[in-house]
Scaffold this active site. Structure first.
Site, PDB file in Angstrom:
ATOM      1  N   GLU A 136       0.887  -1.176   0.000  1.00 16.27           N
ATOM      2  CA  GLU A 136       0.000   0.000   0.000  1.00 16.27           C
ATOM      3  C   GLU A 136       0.914   1.212   0.000  1.00 16.27           C
ATOM      4  O   GLU A 136       1.598   1.478   0.985  1.00 16.27           O
ATOM      5  CB  GLU A 136      -0.895   0.007   1.248  1.00 16.27           C
ATOM      6  CG  GLU A 136      -1.888  -1.131   1.314  1.00 16.27           C
ATOM      7  CD  GLU A 136      -2.970  -1.065   0.237  1.00 16.27           C
ATOM      8  OE1 GLU A 136      -3.053  -0.053  -0.486  1.00 16.27           O
ATOM      9  OE2 GLU A 136      -3.723  -2.037   0.126  1.00 16.27           O
ATOM     10  N   CYS A 172      -2.148   8.964   2.955  1.00 14.02           N
ATOM     11  CA  CYS A 172      -1.835   8.454   1.622  1.00 14.02           C
ATOM     12  C   CYS A 172      -2.918   8.856   0.637  1.00 14.02           C
ATOM     13  O   CYS A 172      -2.643   9.178  -0.507  1.00 14.02           O
ATOM     14  CB  CYS A 172      -1.676   6.943   1.668  1.00 14.02           C
ATOM     15  SG  CYS A 172      -3.059   6.088   2.435  1.00 14.02           S
ATOM     16  N   GLU A 214       4.072  13.897  -4.641  1.00 11.39           N
ATOM     17  CA  GLU A 214       3.252  13.736  -3.438  1.00 11.39           C
ATOM     18  C   GLU A 214       3.803  14.635  -2.327  1.00 11.39           C
ATOM     19  O   GLU A 214       4.895  14.383  -1.821  1.00 11.39           O
ATOM     20  CB  GLU A 214       3.278  12.273  -2.978  1.00 11.39           C
ATOM     21  CG  GLU A 214       2.391  12.037  -1.787  1.00 11.39           C
ATOM     22  CD  GLU A 214       2.484  10.625  -1.205  1.00 11.39           C
ATOM     23  OE1 GLU A 214       3.562  10.015  -1.251  1.00 11.39           O
ATOM     24  OE2 GLU A 214       1.456  10.149  -0.693  1.00 11.39           O
TER      25      GLU A 214
HETATM   26  P1  NAD Z   1       8.581   4.923   4.251  1.00 15.10           P
HETATM   27  O1  NAD Z   1       8.437   4.129   3.012  1.00 15.10           O
HETATM   28  O2  NAD Z   1       9.747   5.793   4.421  1.00 15.10           O
HETATM   29  O3  NAD Z   1       8.559   3.977   5.533  1.00 15.10           O
HETATM   30  C1  NAD Z   1       7.546   3.019   5.767  1.00 15.10           C
HETATM   31  C2  NAD Z   1       8.112   1.889   6.600  1.00 15.10           C
HETATM   32  O4  NAD Z   1       9.102   1.190   5.839  1.00 15.10           O
HETATM   33  C3  NAD Z   1       8.810   2.312   7.880  1.00 15.10           C
HETATM   34  O5  NAD Z   1       8.476   1.373   8.905  1.00 15.10           O
HETATM   35  C4  NAD Z   1      10.286   2.204   7.525  1.00 15.10           C
HETATM   36  O6  NAD Z   1      11.118   1.991   8.639  1.00 15.10           O
HETATM   37  C5  NAD Z   1      10.265   1.002   6.617  1.00 15.10           C
HETATM   38  N1  NAD Z   1      11.440   0.892   5.725  1.00 15.10           N
HETATM   39  C6  NAD Z   1      12.369   1.824   5.410  1.00 15.10           C
HETATM   40  N2  NAD Z   1      13.270   1.321   4.535  1.00 15.10           N
HETATM   41  C7  NAD Z   1      12.897   0.054   4.288  1.00 15.10           C
HETATM   42  C8  NAD Z   1      13.415  -0.987   3.458  1.00 15.10           C
HETATM   43  N3  NAD Z   1      14.499  -0.814   2.684  1.00 15.10           N
HETATM   44  N4  NAD Z   1      12.769  -2.164   3.435  1.00 15.10           N
HETATM   45  C9  NAD Z   1      11.665  -2.370   4.170  1.00 15.10           C
HETATM   46  N5  NAD Z   1      11.125  -1.426   4.989  1.00 15.10           N
HETATM   47  C10 NAD Z   1      11.737  -0.226   5.044  1.00 15.10           C
HETATM   48  O7  NAD Z   1       7.200   5.717   4.333  1.00 15.10           O
HETATM   49  P2  NAD Z   1       6.784   6.813   5.395  1.00 15.10           P
HETATM   50  O8  NAD Z   1       7.566   8.055   5.071  1.00 15.10           O
HETATM   51  O9  NAD Z   1       6.853   6.228   6.768  1.00 15.10           O
HETATM   52  O10 NAD Z   1       5.241   7.032   5.022  1.00 15.10           O
HETATM   53  C11 NAD Z   1       4.807   7.955   4.095  1.00 15.10           C
HETATM   54  C12 NAD Z   1       4.481   7.305   2.791  1.00 15.10           C
HETATM   55  O11 NAD Z   1       3.620   6.189   2.982  1.00 15.10           O
HETATM   56  C13 NAD Z   1       3.726   8.211   1.834  1.00 15.10           C
HETATM   57  O12 NAD Z   1       4.207   8.043   0.521  1.00 15.10           O
HETATM   58  C14 NAD Z   1       2.293   7.722   1.921  1.00 15.10           C
HETATM   59  O13 NAD Z   1       1.486   8.046   0.822  1.00 15.10           O
HETATM   60  C15 NAD Z   1       2.494   6.274   2.125  1.00 15.10           C
HETATM   61  N6  NAD Z   1       1.338   5.666   2.775  1.00 15.10           N
HETATM   62  C16 NAD Z   1       0.544   4.821   2.049  1.00 15.10           C
HETATM   63  C17 NAD Z   1      -0.584   4.279   2.616  1.00 15.10           C
HETATM   64  C18 NAD Z   1      -1.476   3.350   1.850  1.00 15.10           C
HETATM   65  O14 NAD Z   1      -2.256   2.656   2.455  1.00 15.10           O
HETATM   66  N7  NAD Z   1      -1.392   3.285   0.547  1.00 15.10           N
HETATM   67  C19 NAD Z   1      -0.909   4.588   3.941  1.00 15.10           C
HETATM   68  C20 NAD Z   1      -0.077   5.443   4.647  1.00 15.10           C
HETATM   69  C21 NAD Z   1       1.059   5.969   4.055  1.00 15.10           C
END
Ligand code: NAD
Length: 469
Positions: A241, A275, A371
């Site tokens: 997601e 998101c 975004e």
């Molecule tokens: P992010 O991708 O930076 O981090 C998300 C998670 O991934 C964190 O727990 C982080 O520690 C982990 N992570 C970081 N590097 C990783 C790797 N290499 N492998 C696996 N996991 C890793 O996102 P964010 O900044 O925390 O959240 C914001 C983003 O999330 C925005 O783009 C938003 O649109 C999206 N989002 C999407 C949804 C949805 O349901 N589609 C919901 C909420 C947020």
């Protein structure tokens, strides 16, 4: 020393290291949080693996009872969880309370689903049955905007289906998840649920781990690409997601006063860190000035403050990195558009940014094309319906969209032509556990919620033999 602990193999244990967690409204250290080592992550996976045979062999009715008891525990501790969520995430207390109660609601609803066997054929010499089997150990990776709610999109379905879990919250919002783990640890058999916290350094190890069978990930599209690449090494199942750049499309027949509050809420909830927020607003030229003026009036009356203060409508951005990113969007807005409300970071401690409305801006600017994930809304003028549909679809994202009109049939016609997983009419951000949710294009892979979401935590097994005598 930390008041918070990891959950590994049924026990709350300290991390091999600690890290500070800040309150984004004050930038002060809220707590020291455990930081798990790779070894601790391996232990968590091993615990989930050894708990799997007994848990997957437990009748679904028993698993359901425990998922529902988790909902009871969340509700019984809602006030404390909400206060903690506000202090680490920043959102107003009323929104944090709604998030915690929503979390309980997702546990209750998703825990009530069934996984019935389906008979595909039962004829002369052939009986074919389809079963939904659990997968094994699931890794759940959570972002910082809705730490508890997004956890509840995954955990109840994964558990109900018979999987065991290792959960990893985001490094800037780990505390409410660790508190939740403490509350539910004695409800579940040892090892069924494990929670580890990291400093953004264990995701890769988790997604490569040979003993994890599925990754359910919510976060940015950029990280989603990394997850997909590293999960491919062991051909893990993945549900992603990801990010969005949702268009709101306002047709020429709206009453601006009537629709503006819903549009504002759809764009600015959680300070725009959603998101599925409206991230680009397309408005027909005949109502453009009026819509801009209505949005400005709402923005100017919106109380932005520490989420723990009564009356606060919008809290700070969640973390410094996002705050800096949004400030770069403000610079772009000033260059490429006309800022008519807000436009600045607030001169106070904390990551506060004024709710900002930008008009006379077009595609080709950063604010429209990327975004922003913050409280800055570009309002774009259009004159032709087919043209606006083309422009709304001209993005690699496809998470959500909304169409605003006094004529539902007209709005519906436009909605069917938008490339997005969810398209709302005269609203935005209406989600519920019985309505499947997932992104089109680069906004995601797979579905969450409802039967469709539950099925993603299972493997189809066909039994094909002669009918019983
Ligand atoms: P992010 O991708 O930076 O981090 C998300 C998670 O991934 C964190 O727990 C982080 O520690 C982990 N992570 C970081 N590097 C990783 C790797 N290499 N492998 C696996 N996991 C890793 O996102 P964010 O900044 O925390 O959240 C914001 C983003 O999330 C925005 O783009 C938003 O649109 C999206 N989002 C999407 C949804 C949805 O349901 N589609 C919901 C909420 C947020």
């Amino acid at each position: 020393m930390s008041d918070y602990n990891l959950l590994i193999d049924g026990k709350m244990v300290p991390g091999d290291q600690t890290m500070p967690v800040l309150n984004p409204a004050t930038e002060e250290v809220l707590a020291q949080c455990p930081r798990a080592s790779k070894k601790q992550l391996d232990k968590a996976v091993a615990a989930a693996k050894s708990a799997y045979p007994a848990w997957s062999g437990t009748p679904i009715e028993e698993r359901r009872k425990l998922v529902v008891r988790m909902a009871d525990a969340i509700e019984a501790n809602a006030n404390d969880l909400a206060r903690l969520l506000t202090s680490e995430q920043g959102k107003p207390l009323a929104d944090a309370t709604a998030e915690v109660m929503g979390m309980a609601g997702f546990f209750r609803y998703l825990g009530s689903l069934e996984l019935p066997m389906r008979v595909i054929e039962n004829s002369g010499d052939r009986k074919v049955e389809a079963y939904r089997r659990p997968l094994g150990v699931v890794g759940a990776i959570i972002p910082w905007n809705y730490p508890l709610l997004i956890l509840s999109f995954k955990l109840p379905s994964a558990l109900l289906a018979g999987n065991t879990l290792v959960v990893k919250p985001a490094p800037t919002t780990p505390l409410s998840t660790l508190r939740f783990a403490e509350l539910v640890k004695d409800i579940l058999p040892r090892g069924v649920l494990n929670v580890i916290t990291d400093a953004n350094d264990l995701g890769d190890h988790m997604t490569k781990h040979p003993d994890i069978r599925k990754i359910s990930f919510t976060g940015s599209s950029a990280t989603g690409q990394k997850v997909m690449a590293s999960a491919s090494q062991t051909l893990k199942r993945i549900t992603l997601e990801l990010g969005g750049n949702d268009a709101g499309i306002v047709l020429d027949d709206v009453d601006p006063k009537k629709v503006a509050p819903g549009i504002f809420e759809g764009a600015f909830q959680n300070s725009g860190q959603v998101c599925l927020a409206i991230k680009r607003l397309y408005v027909h030229e005949s109502v453009y000035d009026e819509i801009c003026n209505e949005l400005v009036a709402i923005a100017k009356n919106t109380v932005v403050d520490d989420g723990s203060k009564q009356g606060t409508k919008l809290g700070p951005l969640q973390n410094k990195m996002q705050y800096e990113k949004v400030k770069a969007f403000l610079d772009d807005a000033r260059k490429n558009g006309n800022v008519i409300a807000g436009g600045s970071a607030m001169d106070r401690p904390g990551y506060f940014i004024e709710p900002t409305i930008v008009r006379d801006i077009q595609e080709g600017s950063k604010l429209v094309d990327e975004e922003q994930f913050g409280p800055v809304l570009p309002v774009i003028k259009y004159s032709d319906k087919d043209d606006v549909i083309r422009r709304a679809n001209a993005t690699t994202y496809g998470l959500g969209a909304s169409v605003w009109s006094s004529d539902i049939d007209r709005a519906h016609d436009v909605a069917t032509r938008i490339e997005a997983g969810t398209v709302w009419i005269n609203k935005h951000l209406d989600m519920a556990p019985h309505i499947p949710f997932g992104g089109a294009k680069q906004s995601g892979i797979g579905t969450e919620f409802a039967e469709e979401g539950l099925a993603e935590f299972t493997q189809l097994q066909i039994i094909n033999g002669p009918p019983a005598a």
